[in-house]
Design a protein around this motif. Structure first.
Motif, PDB file in Angstrom:
ATOM      1  N   HIS A 167     -20.675  26.588 -78.721  1.00  0.00           N
ATOM      2  CA  HIS A 167     -20.604  26.396 -80.175  1.00  0.00           C
ATOM      3  C   HIS A 167     -19.295  26.985 -80.707  1.00  0.00           C
ATOM      4  O   HIS A 167     -18.859  28.034 -80.249  1.00  0.00           O
ATOM      5  CB  HIS A 167     -21.809  27.097 -80.817  1.00  0.00           C
ATOM      6  N   GLU A 171     -22.863  21.486 -78.745  1.00  0.00           N
ATOM      7  CA  GLU A 171     -23.966  21.247 -79.685  1.00  0.00           C
ATOM      8  C   GLU A 171     -25.245  21.048 -78.888  1.00  0.00           C
ATOM      9  O   GLU A 171     -25.277  20.271 -77.925  1.00  0.00           O
ATOM     10  CB  GLU A 171     -23.629  20.011 -80.533  1.00  0.00           C
ATOM     11  N   SER A 260     -24.164  30.299 -77.340  1.00  0.00           N
ATOM     12  CA  SER A 260     -25.409  29.548 -77.177  1.00  0.00           C
ATOM     13  C   SER A 260     -26.399  29.862 -78.298  1.00  0.00           C
ATOM     14  O   SER A 260     -27.108  28.972 -78.791  1.00  0.00           O
ATOM     15  CB  SER A 260     -26.042  29.845 -75.814  1.00  0.00           C
ATOM     16  N   ALA A 263     -25.516  27.964 -81.332  1.00  0.00           N
ATOM     17  CA  ALA A 263     -25.918  26.568 -81.160  1.00  0.00           C
ATOM     18  C   ALA A 263     -27.421  26.401 -81.347  1.00  0.00           C
ATOM     19  O   ALA A 263     -27.885  25.428 -81.957  1.00  0.00           O
ATOM     20  CB  ALA A 263     -25.501  26.077 -79.774  1.00  0.00           C
TER      21      ALA A 263
END
Length: 272
Positions: A167, A171, A260, A263
């Motif tokens: 991110h 995505e 992560s 995201a």
């Protein structure tokens, strides 16, 4: 109960001739994010003289010389370079490698001759099918090598551990879709092995992709629970989730874990 990764190659990973058509040259850039180093793949149809190189790696002249020596020892030349994505540990050397070989570089975006999902690249009798697998980054692709029943996955699926959804370029929804796409290509669909961008050969592609899918679902549920337990009320929600969900992860990879987490939070926000 957490998902258990499938057994993998346990010997120290040093690359070499891995399948009849795929030779791995390991770049000298080991680390928490790169594992043993970046795998540069030399793909060559037996008896052919035109090779494809996937991910020339970081800008390291000795590494590039080794790649060229592998190609020369096979009586071949580099006819094409393909990038799985634009991160420097995979792609930094691409301009220099193009100078050394005179071969074009193909990738998604970044000024290259773009590749699209479903494209078939034919070089020296070798057929590679492009599989769009965005999520780790927006430009990530994998390559199906049907003759060896293999998938080259870049950083989408690694040979050891799990990857990062980087991110904001990466995505999570796209990444989950990409795992579904890879899963559909394994087993009876033909691909039995994974040739990753880092780490060893994965001999059971279906089991590894299934593990990745389960792991992502479990992490997402853990983040939901962390938010329900109060992480959202903390000054820095990312750090709150990190402490609750990623306590089992070495601190050396916390920067990747934070990406992560961002995201995942974006995914959950859209879900709501």
């Amino acid at each position: 109960m957490s998902a258990t990764p499938p057994p993998s190659v346990t010997a120290p990973w040093a690359g070499g001739q891995i399948t009849p058509r795929a030779h791995c040259v390991l770049a000298p850039n080991p680390g928490p994010m790169t594992l043993d180093g970046t795998n540069t793949w030399v793909l060559l149809e037996p008896g052919a003289t035109d090779a494809v190189v996937v991910d020339p790696g970081p800008l390291d002249e000795a590494h590039l010389a080794t790649v060229l020596a592998v190609v020369a020892d096979a009586g071949a030349r580099v006819a094409l370079t393909v990038l799985t994505h634009g991160h420097a540990d995979h792609a930094e050397a691409a301009p220099r490698f193009a100078e050394l070989t005179g071969a074009p570089v193909r990738a998604v975006g970044r000024g290259h001759d773009d590749l699209a999902d479903g494209d078939v690249v034919r070089t020296g009798g070798l057929d590679l099918r492009i599989v769009a697998t965005p999520g780790h980054t927006c430009d990530s692709i994998s390559l199906a090598l049907p003759a060896d029943h293999a998938l080259l996955t870049g950083d989408t699926v690694l040979g050891r551990g799990t990857t990062v959804v980087a991110h904001p370029d990466g995505e999570l929804a796209a990444y989950l879709d990409s795992l579904d796409r890879l899963h559909a290509l394994t087993g009876d669909a033909g691909a039995t092995a994974i040739l990753p961008g880092h780490g060893p050969l994965v001999p059971d592609a279906g089991a590894m992709v299934a593990y990745y899918r389960t792991h992502r679902a479990e992490r997402l549920e853990q983040v939901r629970q962390a938010l329900a337990d109060g992480a959202a009320s903390e000054i820095d929600v990312v750090e709150g989730v990190l402490q609750r969900v990623y306590a089992d992860v070495p601190s050396t990879v916390w920067p990747a874990a934070r990406m992560s987490i961002r995201a995942q939070l974006e995914y959950l926000d859209r879900e709501r």
